[in-house]
Design an enzyme around this catalytic site. Structure first.
Site, mmCIF file in Angstrom:
data_model
loop_
_atom_site.group_PDB
_atom_site.id
_atom_site.type_symbol
_atom_site.label_atom_id
_atom_site.label_comp_id
_atom_site.label_asym_id
_atom_site.label_seq_id
_atom_site.Cartn_x
_atom_site.Cartn_y
_atom_site.Cartn_z
ATOM 1 N N ASP A 1 1.063 -1.125 -0.072
ATOM 2 C CA ASP A 1 -0.156 0.034 -0.256
ATOM 3 C C ASP A 1 0.368 1.205 -0.053
ATOM 4 O OD1 ASP A 1 -1.911 1.707 0.519
ATOM 5 O OD2 ASP A 1 -2.303 1.387 2.451
ATOM 6 N N ASP B 1 -2.231 -0.975 6.011
ATOM 7 C CA ASP B 1 -2.089 -1.408 6.953
ATOM 8 C C ASP B 1 -4.550 -0.786 7.317
ATOM 9 O OD1 ASP B 1 -2.404 1.347 5.102
ATOM 10 O OD2 ASP B 1 -2.777 2.698 6.892
#
Length: 211
Positions: free
Chosen positions: A8, A172
């Site tokens: 990410d 996350d």
């Protein structure tokens, strides 16, 4: 055996601050930006932008309609850049060590405002862009699909010629992690602002021992 590692962007490679972004959009005249902005998935015109349904110019028009004042490209970019606290340059340097052994990619819900900075030499103090550190860049606004929709992971696997159980996805957001895991991608959940390098090395070693 892991062959591909997918990261990410915000919250993993960069430290993000949603509250600061909210305040910047309040300063632009949006009374309740929290109705549109989230750390992981936006709504309204913010989602439409990151999903590739509208252009940067159309996003500015939408903000202008909401606020009753003309919002320029630079003002909108300043708002979006409120998310970015700093680039974790030590993490990017670590990626250079991984790259001879793995293919590295980014999969991010992002938009053309943030990437108009990240894809330039202004991204790091070393004059390198995000693209200099990765083999593939998968952006929601280009793919017309956003995490945690499973389709974005399927498109990533297809376009990147990846095999799900040979791919490790680092994010996350638990929702994003769960969605990737559902289609067989191996996952690692990390926390915004924390150093995940040791945890990733441990996971890679475990995967290597099992292969």
């Amino acid at each position: 055996m892991i062959k591909d590692i997918v990261f990410d962007f915000g919250g993993v490679l960069t430290l993000i601050d949603t509250d600061r972004a909210l305040q910047r959009f309040r300063d632009l005249g949006i009374e309740k930006p929290e109705e549109y902005i989230n750390a992981y998935l936006q709504s309204g015109p913010f989602f439409s932008l990151e999903n590739g349904d509208i252009t940067a110019g159309e996003f500015c028009d939408a903000l202008s309609a909401i606020t009753g004042r003309t919002i320029t490209y630079e003002q909108a970019k300043e708002g979006w850049m409120g998310f970015i606290v700093n680039v974790q340059t030590e993490f990017l340097e670590y990626l250079q060590q991984l790259r001879p052994r793995y293919r590295l990619s980014v999969l991010s819900n992002t938009n053309p405002f943030i990437q108009s900075w990240a894809l330039t030499k202004d991204f790091t103090p070393h004059g390198k862009s995000l693209a200099d550190y990765f083999d593939n860049l998968f952006f929601s606004y280009r793919m017309h699909c956003s995490k945690p929709n499973e389709n974005i992971y399927r498109k990533m696997l297809e376009n990147g010629k990846m095999i799900a159980n040979e791919t490790l996805f680092v994010d996350d957001s638990i929702k994003n992690i769960d969605a990737a895991a559902k289609i067989g991608i191996k996952t690692l959940l990390v926390t915004n602002g924390e150093d995940w390098r040791a945890e990733l090395e441990k996971r890679l070693n475990e995967e290597e021992q099992q292969s």
